[in-house]
Design an enzyme around this catalytic site. Structure first.
Site, PDB file in Angstrom:
ATOM      1  N   LYS A  45      -4.998 -12.750   4.161  1.00 31.41           N
ATOM      2  CA  LYS A  45      -5.367 -11.531   3.068  1.00 31.41           C
ATOM      3  C   LYS A  45      -5.600 -12.043   1.565  1.00 31.41           C
ATOM      4  O   LYS A  45      -4.581 -12.175   1.115  1.00 31.41           O
ATOM      5  CB  LYS A  45      -4.636 -10.326   3.386  1.00 31.41           C
ATOM      6  CG  LYS A  45      -4.724  -9.954   4.574  1.00 31.41           C
ATOM      7  CD  LYS A  45      -3.520  -8.728   5.072  1.00 31.41           C
ATOM      8  CE  LYS A  45      -3.755  -8.132   6.396  1.00 31.41           C
ATOM      9  NZ  LYS A  45      -2.603  -7.212   6.900  1.00 31.41           N
ATOM     10  N   ALA A  58       5.125  -8.022  10.317  1.00 33.85           N
ATOM     11  CA  ALA A  58       5.527  -9.088  11.317  1.00 33.85           C
ATOM     12  C   ALA A  58       6.814  -8.762  11.885  1.00 33.85           C
ATOM     13  O   ALA A  58       6.839  -8.486  13.170  1.00 33.85           O
ATOM     14  CB  ALA A  58       5.510 -10.713  10.757  1.00 33.85           C
ATOM     15  N   LYS A  65      -5.785  -3.969  -0.673  1.00 30.34           N
ATOM     16  CA  LYS A  65      -4.432  -2.978  -0.521  1.00 30.34           C
ATOM     17  C   LYS A  65      -3.239  -3.903  -1.387  1.00 30.34           C
ATOM     18  O   LYS A  65      -2.509  -3.148  -1.885  1.00 30.34           O
ATOM     19  CB  LYS A  65      -4.280  -2.866   0.666  1.00 30.34           C
ATOM     20  CG  LYS A  65      -4.059  -4.036   1.816  1.00 30.34           C
ATOM     21  CD  LYS A  65      -2.610  -4.517   2.018  1.00 30.34           C
ATOM     22  CE  LYS A  65      -2.591  -5.933   2.504  1.00 30.34           C
ATOM     23  NZ  LYS A  65      -1.282  -6.211   3.140  1.00 30.34           N
ATOM     24  N   ASP A 114      -3.470  -0.243   6.419  1.00 36.55           N
ATOM     25  CA  ASP A 114      -2.590  -1.391   6.033  1.00 36.55           C
ATOM     26  C   ASP A 114      -2.201  -1.071   4.515  1.00 36.55           C
ATOM     27  O   ASP A 114      -1.022  -1.413   4.298  1.00 36.55           O
ATOM     28  CB  ASP A 114      -3.619  -2.640   5.598  1.00 36.55           C
ATOM     29  CG  ASP A 114      -2.927  -3.896   5.576  1.00 36.55           C
ATOM     30  OD1 ASP A 114      -1.727  -3.960   5.944  1.00 36.55           O
ATOM     31  OD2 ASP A 114      -3.854  -4.642   5.346  1.00 36.55           O
ATOM     32  N   SER A 122       7.326  -6.216   1.728  1.00 34.39           N
ATOM     33  CA  SER A 122       6.055  -6.557   1.120  1.00 34.39           C
ATOM     34  C   SER A 122       6.088  -7.518  -0.054  1.00 34.39           C
ATOM     35  O   SER A 122       6.735  -7.185  -1.116  1.00 34.39           O
ATOM     36  CB  SER A 122       4.937  -5.355   0.846  1.00 34.39           C
ATOM     37  OG  SER A 122       4.083  -5.841   0.012  1.00 34.39           O
ATOM     38  N   ARG A 123       5.608  -8.321  -0.305  1.00 38.76           N
ATOM     39  CA  ARG A 123       5.778  -9.362  -1.301  1.00 38.76           C
ATOM     40  C   ARG A 123       5.104  -8.795  -2.664  1.00 38.76           C
ATOM     41  O   ARG A 123       5.533  -9.014  -3.651  1.00 38.76           O
ATOM     42  CB  ARG A 123       5.143 -11.005  -1.135  1.00 38.76           C
ATOM     43  CG  ARG A 123       5.903 -11.558   0.008  1.00 38.76           C
ATOM     44  CD  ARG A 123       5.346 -12.854  -0.018  1.00 38.76           C
ATOM     45  NE  ARG A 123       3.985 -13.161   0.440  1.00 38.76           N
ATOM     46  CZ  ARG A 123       3.825 -13.057   1.820  1.00 38.76           C
ATOM     47  NH1 ARG A 123       4.654 -12.942   2.819  1.00 38.76           N
ATOM     48  NH2 ARG A 123       2.496 -13.246   2.342  1.00 38.76           N
ATOM     49  N   ASN A 124       3.839  -8.249  -2.250  1.00 40.74           N
ATOM     50  CA  ASN A 124       3.150  -7.594  -3.586  1.00 40.74           C
ATOM     51  C   ASN A 124       3.946  -6.297  -4.020  1.00 40.74           C
ATOM     52  O   ASN A 124       4.197  -6.268  -5.302  1.00 40.74           O
ATOM     53  CB  ASN A 124       1.634  -7.032  -3.092  1.00 40.74           C
ATOM     54  CG  ASN A 124       1.053  -8.314  -2.562  1.00 40.74           C
ATOM     55  OD1 ASN A 124       0.455  -9.213  -3.543  1.00 40.74           O
ATOM     56  ND2 ASN A 124       0.771  -8.396  -1.341  1.00 40.74           N
TER      57      ASN A 124
END
Lengths: 282, 282
Positions: free
Chosen positions: B32, B66, B117, B170, B180-182
């Site tokens: 992504k 995951a 996203k 998503d 989430s890293r973001n």
């Protein structure tokens, strides 16, 4: 006059308020629910009980958790009335530097967003109580919004209202807030408590539990299927285990399907219209 | 062949993989992001680097954290390829009793959902770091999806893809997941760390930070305004305080506005089309 009472008590509240109403005053509903005995929306109850014209009936809705507004956190809402001028007056009255009100004239959609999101919040609470995570919940919210939109449009709503603050916005806030009564009720049920035990544990009404049956009744009348809401009803009635609630996994078909029930021809028509609107196709 | 590598390393990975590819094998991207130097989407990089036909390039996307899939929690995804048959083959390969794959042929929309996203997740992380709650976040997700959809449609995507699992689904999972890293990167910035400090603290790439500038470049080329993504860029560059990120509050106008930038005439046309599709108007 702003009205914030449980949905089943609106009619009697209106009767009590009626003698004190000034002529021409606008009644604004903050109530999210459906009257059980009549399956009427709150604005319909207002029109029915007081014989008011549509320009005196308005609704304010959106992702508006009271505690956060009290902390002056940035919040947005929608003021809705069939008269755009009245909606704008109300929006101006409901605006502060941290609280922004938008307007629309789609009372049906604005109101149904607030009713239907409680049903999806119950589903989210249930899978949360089971212990499922963000993948499961995101799929239920996504499919839930599609169910909400199809139902609301069948009742005369504008689909864009459901994609906005009074639909998607309110749905997300409710599903994420541990303070939401519907979310809490669902979570208790997901943890294995029965509906009666859950009602006893909770001091306040969970509007969603009241709305499940009337909404499914109206949906059946219009020939609409609402798999998530139906599964919520089955769980509430003890006919399905909370851990099996997963409408996005249910399928009678081994061939992978498109996400939407619409045919490709219909999707193509929407896409072409969108392209024309954006000026990318003549 | 399934590809899961950081977006900026896809091109070199493809070069390394090329000698080992069987003729006719399909490459499926799980990546992504956008290639910084070319602003190409991952499927475009695949077509460009290996000269493959569209029937050999596919994408799988959706709300698919995951760790939760590893726990066998109910999850849904979308397999996308210009060839519906290929998309179905991939969906069948990516299906288990707890993981359901849908299909579509809108590679552009499926892929852009996963890119865009991350930008909204940065915004959510930032306001989360500031300490704002669910009202603020729900408004940003709602307005953010509208921005994502407008951008994606300008690139040729089907708007319904963005309303589905690869878009809204998503987006919600990413915005809610503390993993989430973001989201994490945004939260650190919202707490007052600079972009450089944040990059140092995080061991892994946050794809969103890489994508902000290329996406805004493409948006400007198409004449599209993305207020949330622009505010994220200003915060990342230190030109705006995290606590002031609130695009849904920004207005140059004292008169309350409708939620969408489209004119009423255009909304009316969409509504009438929807009614025709539903059979409620001829």
């Amino acid at each position: 006059v702003f009205l914030a009472v449980p949905s089943q008590q609106l009619r009697e509240t209106l009767a009590a308020v009626e003698p004190h109403l000034e002529p021409g005053s606008v009644l604004v509903s903050l109530v999210k629910g459906v009257e059980r005995t009549t399956t009427m929306r709150m604005s319909e109850v207002m029109a029915d009980a007081l014989d008011l014209g549509p320009e005196r009936i308005a609704v304010v809705s959106g992702p508006n958790i009271a505690l956060e507004i009290a902390k002056e956190q940035p919040t947005a809402a929608v003021a809705s009335c069939e008269s755009l001028e009245v909606a704008q007056e109300i929006a101006i009255a409901c605006s502060t530097p941290y609280f922004r009100s938008y307007v629309n004239t789609d009372v049906v959609g604005t109101e149904l967003g607030g009713v239907l999101k409680n049903l999806i919040a119950l589903a989210i609470g249930i899978v949360d109580g089971v212990g499922y995570g963000e993948n499961t919940k995101a799929a239920i919210i996504t499919r839930g919004l599609a169910e909400m939109t199809e139902f609301a449009v069948s009742q005369g709503a504008d689909p864009t209202t459901l994609a906005g603050l009074a639909g998607l916005g309110d749905l997300i806030a409710t599903c994420q807030s541990p303070l939401s009564r519907n979310n809490t009720a669902g979570r208790l049920i997901g943890q294995g408590f029965s509906l009666d035990e859950t009602k006893q544990q909770m001091q306040q009404t969970a509007e969603g539990i009241t709305s499940v049956s009337p909404v499914l009744e109206l949906a059946r009348e219009r020939g609409i299927t609402m798999p998530i809401v139906e599964q919520v009803q089955m769980v509430l009635q003890g006919r399905m285990l909370p851990k099996d609630l997963g409408p996005h996994l249910a399928t009678e078909d081994d061939v992978p399907q498109p996400e939407l029930s619409m045919t490709n021809g219909e999707l193509g028509r929407i896409r072409r219209l969108f392209e024309r609107l954006r000026g990318t196709r003549s």
